[in-house]
Design an enzyme around this catalytic site. Structure first.
Site, PDB file in Angstrom:
ATOM      1  CD  GLU A  58     -14.384  35.582  29.562  1.00 12.12           C
ATOM      2  OE1 GLU A  58     -15.683  34.944  29.741  1.00 12.12           O
ATOM      3  OE2 GLU A  58     -13.887  35.688  30.923  1.00 12.12           O
TER       4      GLU A  58
ATOM      5  CE  LYS B 283     -20.901  35.820  21.391  1.00 14.18           C
ATOM      6  NZ  LYS B 283     -22.096  34.922  21.430  1.00 14.18           N
TER       7      LYS B 283
ATOM      8  CG  ASP C 217     -24.278  28.974  20.119  1.00 17.64           C
ATOM      9  OD1 ASP C 217     -24.776  30.233  20.419  1.00 17.64           O
ATOM     10  OD2 ASP C 217     -24.004  28.583  19.152  1.00 17.64           O
TER      11      ASP C 217
ATOM     12  CE1 TYR D 196     -22.179  36.377  30.431  1.00 18.52           C
ATOM     13  CE2 TYR D 196     -21.797  33.341  29.537  1.00 18.52           C
ATOM     14  CZ  TYR D 196     -22.569  34.805  29.575  1.00 18.52           C
ATOM     15  OH  TYR D 196     -23.006  35.301  29.314  1.00 18.52           O
TER      16      TYR D 196
ATOM     17  CE  LYS E 104     -20.579  34.620  16.720  1.00 19.64           C
ATOM     18  NZ  LYS E 104     -22.032  35.088  16.635  1.00 19.64           N
TER      19      LYS E 104
ATOM     20  CB  CYS F  97     -24.041  -0.523  -9.698  1.00 18.22           C
ATOM     21  SG  CYS F  97     -22.426   0.162  -9.237  1.00 18.22           S
TER      22      CYS F  97
ATOM     23  CB  CYS G 141     -19.638  -2.449 -12.359  1.00 16.12           C
ATOM     24  SG  CYS G 141     -20.664  -3.187 -11.434  1.00 16.12           S
TER      25      CYS G 141
ATOM     26  CB  CYS H 103     -22.651  -1.592  -5.394  1.00 10.06           C
ATOM     27  SG  CYS H 103     -21.820  -2.826  -7.333  1.00 10.06           S
TER      28      CYS H 103
ATOM     29  CB  CYS I  20     -17.755  -2.686  -8.422  1.00 17.96           C
ATOM     30  SG  CYS I  20     -18.639  -0.616  -8.797  1.00 17.96           S
TER      31      CYS I  20
HETATM   32  S1  IVH Z   1     -19.929  38.560  28.519  1.00 19.29           S
HETATM   33  C1  IVH Z   1     -20.895  43.104  29.115  1.00 19.29           C
HETATM   34  N1  IVH Z   1     -18.634  35.848  28.493  1.00 19.29           N
HETATM   35  O1  IVH Z   1     -23.005  36.993  24.466  1.00 19.29           O
HETATM   36  C2  IVH Z   1     -20.665  41.283  28.588  1.00 19.29           C
HETATM   37  N2  IVH Z   1     -21.040  36.594  27.485  1.00 19.29           N
HETATM   38  O2  IVH Z   1     -23.036  38.626  22.893  1.00 19.29           O
HETATM   39  C3  IVH Z   1     -21.907  40.947  28.017  1.00 19.29           C
HETATM   40  N3  IVH Z   1     -21.801  34.973  25.269  1.00 19.29           N
HETATM   41  O3  IVH Z   1     -25.708  37.840  26.094  1.00 19.29           O
HETATM   42  C4  IVH Z   1     -21.606  39.156  27.844  1.00 19.29           C
HETATM   43  N4  IVH Z   1     -20.391  33.527  26.019  1.00 19.29           N
HETATM   44  O4  IVH Z   1     -25.239  35.489  25.989  1.00 19.29           O
HETATM   45  C5  IVH Z   1     -20.001  37.433  27.909  1.00 19.29           C
HETATM   46  N5  IVH Z   1     -17.521  34.677  27.889  1.00 19.29           N
HETATM   47  C6  IVH Z   1     -18.812  35.087  27.827  1.00 19.29           C
HETATM   48  C7  IVH Z   1     -19.804  34.878  27.106  1.00 19.29           C
HETATM   49  C8  IVH Z   1     -21.056  35.544  25.999  1.00 19.29           C
HETATM   50  C9  IVH Z   1     -21.316  34.259  25.325  1.00 19.29           C
HETATM   51  C10 IVH Z   1     -23.127  35.799  24.765  1.00 19.29           C
HETATM   52  C11 IVH Z   1     -23.954  36.049  26.135  1.00 19.29           C
HETATM   53  C12 IVH Z   1     -23.970  37.466  26.009  1.00 19.29           C
HETATM   54  C13 IVH Z   1     -23.967  37.206  24.537  1.00 19.29           C
HETATM   55  C14 IVH Z   1     -23.257  38.752  24.217  1.00 19.29           C
END
Ligand code: IVH
Length: 699
Positions: free
Chosen positions: A115, A117, A119, A227, A316, A410, A413, A428, A434
């Site tokens: 999945e 991650k 932010d 998620y 990451k 400039c 030139c 310029c 130039c």
């Molecule tokens: S699963 C035990 N899935 O990352 C599983 N977390 O560092 C816990 N996060 O607090 C979370 N995308 O805020 C999960 N696809 C994803 C995620 C995700 C972002 C964040 C979430 C969590 C933090 C953990």
């Protein structure tokens, strides 16, 4: 109100309808009514509830607009703690995780759910009997804050699950985000209102969720992806994470479309590469990938360490922002003379590379961000985008920090620098006197979409200009006279000189649109050049229209005061009949094609043998793709993107960069990006190169 219905029944009907429309709009992306129609239903329900407050339910869609302010957030204990994830930063650490998982389970291959991650901000959503009862922040993982009124305003969060037999109780976990475009707009609004802006989209989402007045939250375009599941009572959920996610999706909860089942370490690695490529096109921020063992029984076997599960890891992406010191600012002169402030930085590793230069865009930006030489600054490098300075950290400003001044002359030139009133860009005034402008103009002239001369790179052009070998594009075609001298040069040899001269010779036979683009007229990009070529079908008719425009403009300026009155007289001229040509573009074209030096260059180029076909040759040119819009994604087997674009446009079609309902076809090659997925969602036909060829052939 529809006749014959009692208010309670009508309210229920409206709630049902609005819930359905929300689902279609936010989850399926397939609305069946207009926004205006939606608003009408919404207001009807609002009025009804205002008149008869007892008819308002907890899951009413009207609850999504925010409630009056609270004093503080109540602390709530999560029924199941909200865990965090272990992080890994490279391939080896990922391999180590996979090894531990396989060892722990005693198997060779593990199926993972992969999945993005996300932010954003983690939330815990409690649904009782299918109705959203509470929303809470993660807090310390054990206790969070109840932000129910605020989560209700999240656009794509249903207040009731679409389930006939919903679980008695279920806690769903997810991440709240704000789209990048909305984040930028929000900051613009805050700044205009003299309020503090947000540092990044995550902070904007967090700040919005922690508003005591949820009516403020309601105005923020928050959205959510779920998620995971905390507690679930009164239901047997599937034993596979991805199957659980399918269930949540079926209940109308937003599940990210990029969640996928992958096999083993190799599957995780492929997924990571794929997401890294898609990242920029997502429209919201992700900072890596998460891999989770899919099977619940295996998860139980693996268990937890401290506060993170052993069955999941976050991989990451390289950080896109870092802090460093701004050592100096230099001004670079571009093709049109624009002066761009470039920051020279203490080298810093960011976005996967070491960065020592970053753009500061223009003087307005510098003033807005109040960046000074000596400052500690935040540098951002996202994807392939040029690194930029996001902001300075004034709290770390040394006493000897210096303000950045726009040079008066400039730096290349020595000509005067002009900055017209109200414009951000300083230029310029030296034109082709130039050397910097000359170099950039030549680089542009030989570039791929212009005359496409291979073997004449940036470095060679700079050298040749510095040595006086090249002063105008015409000199490129005289390089053959210097063959001997070129062969002797370092980095050149018999063969590369022969290739270069061949490429130069070949480039003489070009097309009108390429030639127009190559000239480097301000405001004339490759699409505009194509429109001009198609309209005028020859340089002379275009030059004639430019002369007429310049003449009429001079007359109008002499006789009228108001810009609007001047423009009114010019709007009907031939040059303005070309699609997308407004006063700015027309003015630039008229300036360029009536300037004697430019005409001289064009004449010399023709004399030396540069020639073009009128677009599509003489007579009637078949335009089988006329009026059709295409989006290209992935790598086609035989054509580059540019080539495919040129062919589509030559056949009368248009190529745009993003998929919408107005797109007629998405042409997908190898490893297509998210555009393909979007096309499928919007039911836009996806075709391959062979099918495109058939369309081009008029089949
Ligand atoms: S699963 C035990 N899935 O990352 C599983 N977390 O560092 C816990 N996060 O607090 C979370 N995308 O805020 C999960 N696809 C994803 C995620 C995700 C972002 C964040 C979430 C969590 C933090 C953990």
């Amino acid at each position: 109100m529809s006749a014959g219905k009692n208010p309670a029944a009508r309210a229920a009907e409206l709630r049902e309808a609005l819930q359905e429309h929300n689902y279609r709009y936010y989850v399926l992306d397939e609305p069946v009514i207009s926004d205006a129609e939606y608003d009408r239903l919404f207001r009807e329900l609002q009025d009804l509830e205002a008149e008869r407050p007892e008819l308002a339910t907890d899951d009413s869609p009207t609850r999504k607009v925010g409630a009056p302010p609270a004093d503080a957030f109540e602390s709530v204990a999560h029924r199941v703690p909200m865990l965090s994830l272990e992080n890994c930063f490279d391939d080896d650490e990922l391999a180590e995780f996979d090894r531990r998982v396989r060892e722990g389970l005693g198997t060779d291959a593990v199926t993972y759910a992969a999945e993005p991650k996300l932010d954003g901000v983690a939330v815990n959503l409690t649904f009782r009997d299918g109705v959203l009862e509470r929303g809470a922040t993660r807090g310390d993982g054990v206790n969070g804050e109840a932000i129910t009124a605020n989560v209700r305003t999240i656009r794509n969060l249903p207040l009731r699950l679409r389930a006939d037999d919903p679980p008695a109780l279920i806690e769903v976990r997810g991440e709240v985000l704000i789209p990048l475009a909305d984040f930028a707009a929000l900051n613009r609004d805050l700044e205009a209102a003299g309020e503090k802006t947000f540092v990044n989209p995550r902070n904007a989402a967090a700040g919005s969720l922690r508003q005591l007045d949820s009516r403020v939250t309601a105005r923020r375009p928050l959205f959510l992806y779920v998620y995971g599941v905390g507690i679930a009572e009164g239901i047997d959920l599937p034993r596979s994470h991805l199957a659980v996610m399918d269930r949540l999706r079926a209940w109308g909860l937003p599940v990210n479309e990029h969640m996928r089942r992958v096999e083993g370490l190799a599957g995780c690695r492929d997924y990571y590469r794929d997401m890294l490529e898609r990242r920029d096109a997502l429209g919201y921020e992700i900072d890596g990938c998460v891999y989770k063992v899919d099977d619940e029984t295996q998860r139980e076997e693996l268990g937890f360490v401290a506060r993170a599960p052993r069955w999941a890891i976050a991989h990451k992406f390289p950080a896109e922002e870092a802090t460093t010191t701004l050592r100096e600012v230099e001004f670079q002169v571009g093709r049109t003379g624009a002066l761009t402030p470039v920051a020279r930085l203490e080298p810093v590793f960011v976005g996967g590379v070491t960065v020592s230069n970053a753009t500061l865009h223009n003087m307005d930006e510098i003033e807005r961000k109040d960046v000074r030489i000596g400052d500690t600054v935040v540098v951002r490098r996202a994807g392939d985008v040029i690194p930029e300075i996001v902001r300075a950290l004034p709290e770390k400003r040394p006493r000897n920090a210096r303000r950045i001044e726009l040079p008066v002359t400039c730096p290349v030139c020595g000509s005067e620098v002009e900055r017209p009133e109200g414009e951000a860009v300083a230029r310029c005034s030296g034109g082709l006197v130039c050397a910097a402008q000359r170099k950039e103009a030549l680089k542009h002239f030989v570039s791929r979409r212009a005359l496409d001369i291979e073997g004449l790179g940036q470095r060679q052009i700079e050298q040749f200009v510095d040595e006086g070998l090249l002063t105008s594009p015409v000199d490129i075609f005289r390089l053959a006279d210097h063959r001997e001298a070129l062969v002797e040069r370092e980095g050149f040899g018999e063969k590369s000189v022969a290739n270069l001269l061949d490429s130069i010779e070949r480039s003489k036979r070009t097309t009108l649109d390429r030639f127009l683009f190559a000239l480097g007229i301000r405001e004339v990009g490759d699409t505009m050049a194509r429109d001009l070529a198609l309209h005028f079908r020859g340089l002379e008719p275009l030059a004639e229209a430019a002369r007429e425009y310049a003449r009429e403009r001079a007359a109008a300026r002499a006789e009228e005061d108001k810009p609007a009155a001047i423009d009114k007289r010019l709007a009907g001229l031939e040059l303005r009949r070309v699609p997308n040509v407004g006063p700015r573009v027309a003015g630039q074209i008229a300036d360029f094609l009536t300037e004697s030096h430019n005409l001289e260059v064009i004449r010399s180029l023709r004399e030396i043998g540069v020639a073009w076909d009128s677009p599509g040759g003489d007579g009637d040119h078949p335009q089988p793709l006329s009026g059709k819009t295409f989006v290209l994604t992935g790598t086609l087997p035989d054509w580059s993107r540019d080539e495919a674009k040129t062919r589509i446009e030559a056949a009368g079609g248009r190529v745009t960069s993003s998929v919408s309902r107005k797109t007629d076809y998405v042409v997908a090659g190898e490893s297509p990006g998210s555009k393909r997925d979007k096309a499928e969602r919007l039911k836009v036909p996806v075709i391959d190169q062979a099918e495109l060829e058939a369309l081009l052939a008029g089949d």
